[in-house]
Scaffold this motif. Structure first.
Motif, short mmCIF file in Angstrom:
data_model
loop_
_atom_site.label_atom_id
_atom_site.label_comp_id
_atom_site.label_asym_id
_atom_site.label_seq_id
_atom_site.Cartn_x
_atom_site.Cartn_y
_atom_site.Cartn_z
N UNK A 72 0.84 -1.20 0.00
CA UNK A 72 0.00 0.00 0.00
C UNK A 72 0.88 1.26 0.00
N UNK A 73 0.57 2.17 -0.89
CA UNK A 73 1.26 3.47 -0.96
C UNK A 73 0.83 4.29 0.27
N UNK A 74 1.79 4.67 1.08
CA UNK A 74 1.48 5.37 2.34
C UNK A 74 0.95 6.79 2.14
N UNK A 75 1.00 7.30 0.90
CA UNK A 75 0.53 8.67 0.66
C UNK A 75 -0.97 8.72 0.35
N UNK A 76 -1.65 7.56 0.39
CA UNK A 76 -3.08 7.54 0.12
C UNK A 76 -3.75 6.39 0.87
N UNK A 77 -5.03 6.57 1.15
CA UNK A 77 -5.82 5.50 1.76
C UNK A 77 -6.52 4.67 0.70
N UNK A 78 -6.40 5.07 -0.56
CA UNK A 78 -7.03 4.37 -1.67
C UNK A 78 -6.27 3.07 -1.94
N UNK A 79 -6.91 1.95 -1.71
CA UNK A 79 -6.27 0.63 -1.82
C UNK A 79 -5.81 0.28 -3.23
N UNK A 80 -6.25 1.05 -4.23
CA UNK A 80 -5.83 0.76 -5.61
C UNK A 80 -4.35 1.08 -5.84
N UNK A 81 -3.77 1.93 -4.99
CA UNK A 81 -2.43 2.44 -5.27
C UNK A 81 -1.39 1.78 -4.37
N UNK A 82 -0.45 1.13 -5.04
CA UNK A 82 0.63 0.43 -4.36
C UNK A 82 1.96 0.96 -4.87
N UNK A 83 3.00 0.65 -4.14
CA UNK A 83 4.34 1.06 -4.55
C UNK A 83 5.36 0.06 -4.03
N UNK A 84 6.57 0.16 -4.53
CA UNK A 84 7.70 -0.63 -4.03
C UNK A 84 8.64 0.32 -3.30
#
Length: 139
Positions: A72-84
């Motif tokens: 999960x991308x920590x800059x959003x609560x939107x579960x669609x957005x992930x990062x490495x």
């Protein structure tokens, strides 16, 4: 191992800032493009990537390594957005500019040449070797 290219505006996140994060690395956050996100979902710890300064510099300036798989991308609560997470490995000996890449016929099919706007993109093994050669680097 697979190879990638990560693009960043130096005024937003620079190679020097990436290096300063050390072994812990940093999230490659803020990506809001489905194709780029999907590429990050394919990454594995140990994959290598080029760190590319966009905007004015338009050049490969360093080599990074994936140090945490997609989450999960920590800059959003939107579960669609992930990062490495990535960490700096080494600078390239000399920056490899977009002009140099476009001028080399061996790189004509590179995603950076065909879709330069994509912020996270795959790099083939051959493209990886050619760019290292152009930059006078090894890795």
């Amino acid at each position: 191992m697979r190879y990638w290219l990560f693009k960043s505006e130096p005024s937003t996140w620079s190679w020097d800032q990436q290096v300063a994060k050390g072994e812990a690395g940093e999230e490659w956050d803020g990506v809001r493009n489905y194709q780029a996100r999907n590429f990050m979902r394919e990454m594995a710890v140990g994959d290598r990537g080029f760190f590319y300064h966009s905007q004015k510099e338009k050049s490969v300036v360093g080599i990074v390594e994936v140090c945490a798989e997609a989450h999960q991308d920590s800059t959003t609560d939107d579960a669609r957005w992930e990062c490495v997470d990535i960490k700096a490995v080494a600078p390239v000996k000399k920056p490899v500019t977009l002009d140099m890449i476009k001028a080399d016929p061996r790189l004509a099919d590179m995603v950076l040449v065909k879709n330069s706007r994509l912020s996270v993109q795959p790099v083939t093994e051959d493209e990886w070797a050619i760019i290292l050669e152009l930059g006078g680097s090894q890795s």
